[in-house]
Each structure stands twice: as C-alpha cells, then as structure tokens.
Design an enzyme around this catalytic site. Structure first.
Site, PDB file in Angstrom:
ATOM      1  N   HIS A 137      11.280  86.164 105.431  1.00 17.20           N
ATOM      2  CA  HIS A 137      11.573  85.609 104.103  1.00 17.20           C
ATOM      3  C   HIS A 137      12.610  86.401 103.299  1.00 17.20           C
ATOM      4  O   HIS A 137      12.446  86.623 102.095  1.00 17.20           O
ATOM      5  CB  HIS A 137      10.276  85.485 103.288  1.00 17.20           C
ATOM      6  CG  HIS A 137       9.325  84.464 103.824  1.00 17.20           C
ATOM      7  ND1 HIS A 137       9.726  83.371 104.566  1.00 17.20           N
ATOM      8  CD2 HIS A 137       7.964  84.357 103.725  1.00 17.20           C
ATOM      9  CE1 HIS A 137       8.659  82.635 104.883  1.00 17.20           C
ATOM     10  NE2 HIS A 137       7.579  83.218 104.398  1.00 17.20           N
TER      11      HIS A 137
ATOM     12  N   HIS B  97       8.561  77.512  99.095  1.00 14.98           N
ATOM     13  CA  HIS B  97       7.319  77.968  99.710  1.00 14.98           C
ATOM     14  C   HIS B  97       6.108  77.599  98.850  1.00 14.98           C
ATOM     15  O   HIS B  97       5.286  78.461  98.541  1.00 14.98           O
ATOM     16  CB  HIS B  97       7.394  79.481  99.929  1.00 14.98           C
ATOM     17  CG  HIS B  97       6.542  79.984 101.046  1.00 14.98           C
ATOM     18  ND1 HIS B  97       5.198  79.692 101.150  1.00 14.98           N
ATOM     19  CD2 HIS B  97       6.833  80.765 102.105  1.00 14.98           C
ATOM     20  CE1 HIS B  97       4.716  80.286 102.226  1.00 14.98           C
ATOM     21  NE2 HIS B  97       5.688  80.935 102.835  1.00 14.98           N
TER      22      HIS B  97
ATOM     23  N   GLU C 118       7.271  73.909 104.858  1.00 13.30           N
ATOM     24  CA  GLU C 118       8.528  74.559 104.486  1.00 13.30           C
ATOM     25  C   GLU C 118       9.667  74.006 105.341  1.00 13.30           C
ATOM     26  O   GLU C 118       9.809  74.383 106.502  1.00 13.30           O
ATOM     27  CB  GLU C 118       8.393  76.071 104.707  1.00 13.30           C
ATOM     28  CG  GLU C 118       7.181  76.677 104.025  1.00 13.30           C
ATOM     29  CD  GLU C 118       6.673  77.931 104.757  1.00 13.30           C
ATOM     30  OE1 GLU C 118       7.486  78.811 105.082  1.00 13.30           O
ATOM     31  OE2 GLU C 118       5.468  78.008 105.012  1.00 13.30           O
TER      32      GLU C 118
ATOM     33  N   ARG D   9      11.108  83.957 110.014  1.00 15.00           N
ATOM     34  CA  ARG D   9      11.302  85.246 110.681  1.00 15.00           C
ATOM     35  C   ARG D   9      12.609  85.356 111.454  1.00 15.00           C
ATOM     36  O   ARG D   9      13.093  84.373 112.012  1.00 15.00           O
ATOM     37  CB  ARG D   9      10.142  85.495 111.652  1.00 15.00           C
ATOM     38  CG  ARG D   9       8.826  85.655 110.929  1.00 15.00           C
ATOM     39  CD  ARG D   9       7.634  85.785 111.864  1.00 15.00           C
ATOM     40  NE  ARG D   9       6.441  86.104 111.087  1.00 15.00           N
ATOM     41  CZ  ARG D   9       5.731  85.197 110.426  1.00 15.00           C
ATOM     42  NH1 ARG D   9       6.066  83.925 110.430  1.00 15.00           N
ATOM     43  NH2 ARG D   9       4.667  85.566 109.726  1.00 15.00           N
TER      44      ARG D   9
HETATM   45  C1  BGC Z   1       4.812  82.162 107.290  1.00 17.09           C
HETATM   46  C2  BGC Z   1       3.531  82.920 107.391  1.00 17.09           C
HETATM   47  C3  BGC Z   1       3.538  83.984 106.331  1.00 17.09           C
HETATM   48  C4  BGC Z   1       3.702  83.351 104.989  1.00 17.09           C
HETATM   49  C5  BGC Z   1       3.792  84.391 103.918  1.00 17.09           C
HETATM   50  C6  BGC Z   1       4.892  81.544 105.947  1.00 17.09           C
HETATM   51  O1  BGC Z   1       6.121  80.882 105.829  1.00 17.09           O
HETATM   52  O2  BGC Z   1       4.933  81.188 108.295  1.00 17.09           O
HETATM   53  O3  BGC Z   1       3.380  83.487 108.660  1.00 17.09           O
HETATM   54  O4  BGC Z   1       2.373  84.750 106.361  1.00 17.09           O
HETATM   55  O5  BGC Z   1       4.841  82.552 104.974  1.00 17.09           O
HETATM   56  O6  BGC Z   1       3.580  83.866 102.708  1.00 17.09           O
END
Ligand code: BGC
Length: 372
Positions: free
Chosen positions: A125, A199, A337, A100
């Site tokens: 993201h 991810h 991650e 974020r």
């Molecule tokens: C975040 C989560 C998010 C997710 C989405 C993660 O990297 O920390 O908060 O909901 O990604 O796929």
C-alpha cells in the site's frame, strides 16, 4: 405570464428536489496541529458521503436500509489522528501502489528500485507514508445533479522510493440514483508504476451491527490470481469454478471461508485475493455485488480496472476501536479494491501498472446502493 411564472417555479422545485449538495467543513486536527478538512456530499435519497483531506479518505457513508434507516456502512475512526496512527487504511485512497510488491523491488527500463518492506518481506500500500497518510488539497467543491469534490496530491519524484513526480486527483461525486463515483487520475514526469484504489471496508448491516459472514457476495470473475504464503501472486490465472473462490453466483461469505482444505484460504486466513474481472479492462463494467439480507442493503460495484481485491478484514483483531468505540474484529467488513493485479511490476504478462509521461492514468469506480 402567470402560467410561465408557475411553470418556472415548478421547474425550479424539480431541479432542487433532484440536486445533490456538497458542504465543506472541518474534521478536527492532527496531533501536530494540522487542520483536516472534510466535504460531505448528500443527495435527496438519504445518502451522504463524508470525504476528508487526510488520505482523500471516505470517512463515512450513510445509506438507508430497506426500512429507510440511515446508517453508516463503512468502518473508520471518529478522529483524524486515529487514521494516521492505526494502519488499516479504512476508506483511504491508497498509493502509489495499492497491494503488494514482492520484496519491495521492481525494475523499470533496466534500473532497479527498492521500496520499503512494510508487510513481512513485501511492500504494501505505498510504503510507510503512502497516500493514505498524506494531506490532499481540495481543488473544487460543487453542488448540482452530481455533488462533487475534487482532491489532489502531488507526490515528489522519489517519494517512498518511486520514480517520477506524480500529480494525482481523486474525484468523488454523488447523484440522486445513490451512485457514489470515484475517479482517480494521475500524470507523471518520468516512467513509473502505480495502482491507485480506495480501501473502504464495507459493512452493510449499518454502524457495524453484525459481521459480514451472512452477506451474499457475487463476483463477476471467472478467474483469480492465486498467491504464495506472503500473498504475492504466483503468476497463475486460475479458474474459480469448482473452488471456494467461485462467486459467479451469489454465495454467503461465511459458507466456505473456513475451508482450510484449500491452501489459498490458509494463506489468506480467508479471502484476500485478486479476482480477474470479466470483460474488458478500461470499460466500466460490473465487478461485484454485496447484499445484506437482514438490512436489505445492496451494493453494486462497477469498475474500469482489470482486477478487484476481495478482502474480508482477516487481519482485524479487535485491538482497534473504531467509530463509536466499536472493536473491529476479523470478518467485520468486506473490502473490494479495484486495481491492477498485485505485484504487477514483477509480472510482465499481467496488465501493466506502468505510466509514461504524457499519458493519463485512470481508475474509475462506481458504488451503487439500493435495497432489496
Ligand atoms: C490486503 C490485506 C491487508 C489489508 C491492510 C488489503 O488490501 O489485501 O492483506 O492486510 O489491505 O489493510
């Protein structure tokens, strides 16, 4: 002469037995007709990884359990189009900024940049069409001791609001020691910020047979970065000891995940936090270990990045049906991650996410599998 030929043949056999292979193929097409390619890396130890050009995504990862059963240990979809339509970033290469950025704003050299806010008040993201939704190009595919695929993507200056033309590569390689290595590299034409990561949603039970609450997790991190209610770091680096975030020795994921006395658990609906990995960033060092006591599969992750986001699939709510029409529900996977800390562009004292022209960004991740 006879012996020389025999010895050469034997050597040939040995080399072959230790070779890993890369095979290029298709992975269907998107609704608009765009063809998606895939490369499968396989080794002689029963592991194989399929990587597709959409999002440079790790689409499947087959790993033997303690009895030798080969099953998929990552969540995902059966078709490429589903990866585009459903926003969970399964296995994807995430960018330009994984995690974020508060209120979608940051400034660089006195100029303020505004990004889309696609996660409540924040940017998540890389925005609406991040690297996970882009078509990457296959630059090279090779077999050998390491089976390898190099994918690349050129992100235009201003794409999703970020400055600079960014040239990115993602290199996946697999060897016979069951190590899948992933290297992200990038260069830029103007100063910019970035945080590239993968991810993958790991579920070591195989084919999502069980949730991950029984998995034993170790995180090599003495501190983590607490967040506010919208999951933006407060700036504090808090010691994990004495908290439910202490995974310095192995703990079952489920043991403390419901401990709502800890406000951080309430904010994350479980674990959704960046851990500050011990040791020196820039050096490949152990970050995490996950063990599924039932299948016996063990995953060890080594990273060069300063931090690792530990996320337990808290937002999976059963509305999405993944591979084999399995409904993915909360707690079905562990994401680990590696990257810089969330919202680094707004925290000058966090490890920098800045990249200047002439520098090369690097983020290396090694996923090593075994059994116990
Ligand atoms: C975040 C989560 C998010 C997710 C989405 C993660 O990297 O920390 O908060 O909901 O990604 O796929």
């Amino acid at each position: 002469m006879k012996y020389v030929i025999a010895a050469a043949a034997l050597l040939g056999l040995c080399i072959q037995a230790h070779a890993a292979t890369a095979t290029r193929g298709g992975f269907g097409q998107l609704a608009d007709g765009t063809k998606v390619e895939a490369v499968t890396l396989s080794n002689g130890a029963g592991m194989s990884a399929k990587i597709m050009t959409l999002g440079a995504t790790l689409q499947s990862l087959i790993v033997p359990d303690k009895a030798g059963h080969k099953e998929d240990v990552v969540l995902g979809y059966d078709t490429a189009q589903e990866y585009l339509s459903r926003p969970d970033y399964f296995g994807a290469s995430v960018g330009r900024y994984a995690n974020r950025i508060a209120k979608g704003k940051f400034s660089l050299d006195g100029k303020t940049y505004t990004l889309v806010t696609n996660d409540g008040p924040n940017h998540l993201h890389g925005g609406t069409k991040g690297f996970d939704k882009r078509m990457w190009k296959i630059d090279s595919v090779s077999s050998g001791p390491d089976a390898k695929v190099v994918l690349s993507y050129v992100s235009a200056d201003g794409e999703e609001g970020y400055p600079g033309e960014l040239k990115v590569t993602a290199t996946y390689s697999l060897n016979d020691r069951n190590e899948l290595k992933l290297e992200y590299r990038a260069t830029t034409s103007k100063p910019t910020v970035l945080n590239l990561t993968n991810h993958s949603y790991f579920n070591l039970s195989g084919n999502d047979a069980r949730d991950v609450m029984g998995d034993m997790v170790t995180l090599h991190a003495a501190r983590f970065t607490p967040v506010n209610a919208t999951l933006i770091p407060t700036g504090e680096r808090k010691a994990v000891s004495g908290t439910v975030f202490d995974f310095q020795t192995a703990h079952r994921v489920g043991d403390r995940i419901r401990d709502a006395r800890d406000q951080q658990i309430r904010f994350g609906r479980g674990y959704d936090h960046n851990f500050i990995v011990d040791g020196n960033a820039g050096t490949l060092r152990p970050a995490a270990r996950v063990e599924d006591p039932v299948s016996g599969r063990v995953l060890e992750i080594s990273i060069t990045a300063p931090g690792i986001q530990f996320y337990t699939g808290n937002f999976l709510d059963g509305t999405y049906f993944g591979k084999g029409q399995r409904a993915y529900r909360q707690g079905d996977a562990i994401c680990l991650e590696p990257g810089v800390f969330p919202d680094s562009p707004n925290h000058p004292d966090f490890p920098t996410s800045r990249l200047n022209p002439g520098q090369t960004y690097m983020n290396t991740i090694v996923y090593k599998f075994g059994t116990k």
